[in-house]
Design a protein around this motif. Structure first.
Motif, PDB file in Angstrom:
ATOM      1  N   ALA A 227       0.839  -1.182   0.021  1.00  0.00           N
ATOM      2  CA  ALA A 227       0.093  -0.119   0.170  1.00  0.00           C
ATOM      3  C   ALA A 227       1.057   1.222  -0.013  1.00  0.00           C
ATOM      4  CB  ALA A 227      -0.939   0.121   1.222  1.00  0.00           C
ATOM      5  N   LEU A 228       1.906   1.177   0.782  1.00  0.00           N
ATOM      6  CA  LEU A 228       2.919   2.449   0.929  1.00  0.00           C
ATOM      7  C   LEU A 228       3.446   2.608  -0.288  1.00  0.00           C
ATOM      8  CD1 LEU A 228       4.111   1.609   4.588  1.00  0.00           C
ATOM      9  CD2 LEU A 228       2.673   3.432   3.856  1.00  0.00           C
ATOM     10  N   THR A 229       3.694   1.489  -0.884  1.00  0.00           N
ATOM     11  CA  THR A 229       4.725   1.769  -2.326  1.00  0.00           C
ATOM     12  C   THR A 229       3.685   2.257  -3.415  1.00  0.00           C
ATOM     13  OG1 THR A 229       6.339  -0.041  -1.753  1.00  0.00           O
ATOM     14  CG2 THR A 229       5.940   0.343  -4.173  1.00  0.00           C
ATOM     15  N   LEU A 230       2.663   1.732  -3.376  1.00  0.00           N
ATOM     16  CA  LEU A 230       1.526   2.250  -4.514  1.00  0.00           C
ATOM     17  C   LEU A 230       1.374   3.632  -4.271  1.00  0.00           C
ATOM     18  CD1 LEU A 230      -0.800  -0.772  -4.574  1.00  0.00           C
ATOM     19  CD2 LEU A 230       0.761  -0.070  -6.224  1.00  0.00           C
ATOM     20  N   ALA A 231       1.296   4.177  -2.931  1.00  0.00           N
ATOM     21  CA  ALA A 231       0.859   5.391  -2.777  1.00  0.00           C
ATOM     22  C   ALA A 231       2.000   6.418  -3.225  1.00  0.00           C
ATOM     23  CB  ALA A 231       0.541   5.767  -1.285  1.00  0.00           C
ATOM     24  N   GLU A 232       3.224   6.127  -2.882  1.00  0.00           N
ATOM     25  CA  GLU A 232       4.487   6.900  -3.191  1.00  0.00           C
ATOM     26  C   GLU A 232       4.879   6.733  -4.768  1.00  0.00           C
ATOM     27  OE1 GLU A 232       7.124   6.505   0.586  1.00  0.00           O
ATOM     28  OE2 GLU A 232       7.273   4.640  -0.445  1.00  0.00           O
TER      29      GLU A 232
ATOM     30  N   GLU B  48      -4.565   6.904  -3.745  1.00  0.00           N
ATOM     31  CA  GLU B  48      -4.925   6.826  -2.535  1.00  0.00           C
ATOM     32  C   GLU B  48      -5.384   5.488  -2.188  1.00  0.00           C
ATOM     33  OE1 GLU B  48      -8.094   9.590  -2.393  1.00  0.00           O
ATOM     34  OE2 GLU B  48      -7.060  11.328  -2.853  1.00  0.00           O
ATOM     35  N   VAL B  49      -4.809   4.735  -1.063  1.00  0.00           N
ATOM     36  CA  VAL B  49      -4.939   3.677  -0.745  1.00  0.00           C
ATOM     37  C   VAL B  49      -5.441   3.112   0.710  1.00  0.00           C
ATOM     38  CG1 VAL B  49      -3.654   1.539  -0.779  1.00  0.00           C
ATOM     39  CG2 VAL B  49      -2.730   3.127  -2.164  1.00  0.00           C
ATOM     40  N   VAL B  50      -6.435   2.463   0.481  1.00  0.00           N
ATOM     41  CA  VAL B  50      -6.785   1.649   1.896  1.00  0.00           C
ATOM     42  C   VAL B  50      -6.689   0.428   1.918  1.00  0.00           C
ATOM     43  CG1 VAL B  50      -8.970   1.067   2.921  1.00  0.00           C
ATOM     44  CG2 VAL B  50      -8.892   3.006   1.577  1.00  0.00           C
ATOM     45  N   GLY B  51      -5.804  -0.089   3.079  1.00  0.00           N
ATOM     46  CA  GLY B  51      -5.362  -1.246   3.324  1.00  0.00           C
ATOM     47  C   GLY B  51      -6.157  -1.997   4.427  1.00  0.00           C
ATOM     48  N   VAL B  52      -6.484  -3.130   4.209  1.00  0.00           N
ATOM     49  CA  VAL B  52      -7.291  -4.078   5.212  1.00  0.00           C
ATOM     50  C   VAL B  52      -6.828  -5.017   5.575  1.00  0.00           C
ATOM     51  CG1 VAL B  52      -9.426  -2.995   4.860  1.00  0.00           C
ATOM     52  CG2 VAL B  52      -8.946  -5.059   3.547  1.00  0.00           C
TER      53      VAL B  52
ATOM     54  N   GLU C 251       5.421   7.629   9.750  1.00  0.00           N
ATOM     55  CA  GLU C 251       6.792   7.836   9.810  1.00  0.00           C
ATOM     56  C   GLU C 251       7.132   8.316   8.471  1.00  0.00           C
ATOM     57  OE1 GLU C 251       8.300   4.303  12.983  1.00  0.00           O
ATOM     58  OE2 GLU C 251       8.610   4.169  10.829  1.00  0.00           O
ATOM     59  N   ARG C 252       6.280   7.938   7.330  1.00  0.00           N
ATOM     60  CA  ARG C 252       6.699   8.133   5.993  1.00  0.00           C
ATOM     61  C   ARG C 252       5.851   9.376   5.368  1.00  0.00           C
ATOM     62  NH1 ARG C 252       7.539   2.201   3.590  1.00  0.00           N
ATOM     63  NH2 ARG C 252       7.294   2.982   1.596  1.00  0.00           N
ATOM     64  N   GLY C 253       5.007   9.763   6.580  1.00  0.00           N
ATOM     65  CA  GLY C 253       4.310  11.163   5.982  1.00  0.00           C
ATOM     66  C   GLY C 253       3.215  10.814   5.119  1.00  0.00           C
TER      67      GLY C 253
END
Length: 416
Positions: free
Chosen positions: A187-192, A197-201, A217-219
């Motif tokens: 999720a974080l990689t896709l966003a960056e 905009e990502v929702v992870g469940v 931590e990664r803002g």
């Protein structure tokens, strides 16, 4: 006697020696390769294994009732056995045992809302320090993608995420749902890297805490939201859905529910990418040792089981890729790292846990090398025209993400 007869039927190649508790030695195989010596430490263990090999072999190793003489390890024993068995062994005892397991698989894999969370907690809510011992820095707990044989695990896991991202054809601002988001790396990689905009469940409370902390931590807290939620309870719609290493936990009786859920969650022109372990042989049943100690409720699907349900769901299969041996290489690296830090694992839990985890990693690796286990990446869409007609867009986007070029559309806009 029974166990020896079974081994003589199975072990045709290699060099296997068994030593009973009373000191009696027996030899199996043609003497080729490195020798594997197995010791039984009580008089009943070999008989127990003969009657229920898929469960009792692992339990005997966990309990220290079966040991392997160095320099060989449990990996060498399992590799010898599975390479002889392959996918074509048709002994009557194994056929009967397999049939019985298949008969009860829907009961074993019943994963309604609530029970699914308990099954996930069994494996993923372990002390987080265990996973830090062998996973890459991003805590990717699924098959890596070795674009080059000399890749490190970290590089191959990054390549896996970008390989998947390229298939999703994500545009900035799209809403993406990550079903079974783990510790949040995808999720974080896709966003960056895509501006989504990502929702992870997830159903793991331990994973949720780590994922939320990493987003802060990664803002990325404003761009990525992590929830403790069953995907079946989500009421929103998403442009893209990604699910990596989660479908194995769905259970064969819930496949229609899963793909119907994906159908409802996607926008009218939405696309999903399902990354799952798969089997190249016909439908089967979960190894009982894995089901009892590692992944309760889990099952590795045949492609025919997935595709049949997708066809009935109204979704279109738009691309399928089969990754061969990538997971074997991933597991080899996990096993190497875990064994290097075994003493730390023993301090976190105990020796029995370490033997259990070693058996799990070794058995999983040999399954991918010798027993027809692979990884499926199935791309599905609601509209037949949702994606370009050729796969060029995937290659272009993957090159962009890897820093080797721009996607075709950007090149045309830039005039180069």
């Amino acid at each position: 006697m029974l166990f020896s007869a079974l081994l003589r039927k199975i072990v045709k190649r290699g060099s296997l020696t068994t030593i009973e508790a009373d000191g009696k030695r027996k030899e199996f195989g043609d003497g080729s390769g490195e020798p594997v010596v197995v010791r039984f430490h009580d008089k009943t263990v070999s008989t127990e294994i003969a009657f229920n090999p898929y469960l009792k072999l692992g339990e005997a190793f966990m309990d220290g009732r079966l040991t392997i003489d160095k320099p060989a390890t449990i990996y060498e024993l399992l590799d010898l056995l599975t390479s002889n068995l392959g996918r074509d062994f048709a002994g009557p005892a194994f056929e009967i045992y397999g049939a019985l397991r298949r008969m009860k698989r829907r009961i074993d894999q019943h994963n309604p809302v609530g029970k699914a969370e308990k099954n996930v907690a069994h494996h993923y809510d372990l002390d987080g320090g265990i996973y830090d011992l062998f996973l890459d820095r991003d805590k990717q707990y699924s098959c890596a993608y070795f674009q080059r044989p000399d890749m490190t695990l970290e590089e191959a896991q990054t390549a896996k995420k970008r390989h998947i991202a390229a298939k999703l054809a994500i545009e900035p601002g799209m809403r993406v749902l990550d079903i079974g988001c783990g510790w949040g790396g995808m999720a974080l990689t896709l966003a960056e890297e895509t501006g989504a905009e990502v929702v992870g469940v997830t159903l793991s409370r331990e994973q949720l805490k780590v994922a939320q902390r990493r987003a802060e931590e990664r803002g990325l807290s404003g761009q990525v939201e992590f929830r403790l939620q069953d995907y079946r309870l989500i009421k929103e719609n998403f442009d893209r859905i990604v699910s990596v290493g989660m479908f194995e936990h769905v259970g064969v009786g819930h496949y229609r529910e899963y793909f119907d859920g994906v159908m409802k969650l996607l926008t009218h022109d939405g696309v999903a990418l399902i990354h799952t372990i798969g089997r190249l042989d016909p439908p089967g049943a979960t190894n009982p040792w894995i089901a009892k100690y590692i992944f309760p409720g889990g099952y590795i699907p045949a492609l025919s089981e997935m595709s049949g349900v997708v066809e009935r769901s109204g979704l279109f299969m738009t691309d399928i890729e089969i990754l061969r041996l990538h997971y074997a290489e991933t597991l080899r690296e996990w096993r190497r790292r875990f064994m290097e830090r075994r003493e730390t694992a023993a301090r976190i839990y105990d020796e029995r846990f370490c033997r259990m985890w070693e058996f799990y990693l070794a058995g999983s690796e040999t399954s991918f090398r010798n027993e027809g286990m692979v990884v499926f990446q199935m791309q599905i869409a609601k509209q037949i025209e949702a994606l370009p007609m050729t796969r060029d867009y995937m290659h272009d986007e993957e090159r962009r993400l890897n820093g080797a070029g721009k996607p075709q559309q950007q090149r045309l806009m830039a005039g180069d």
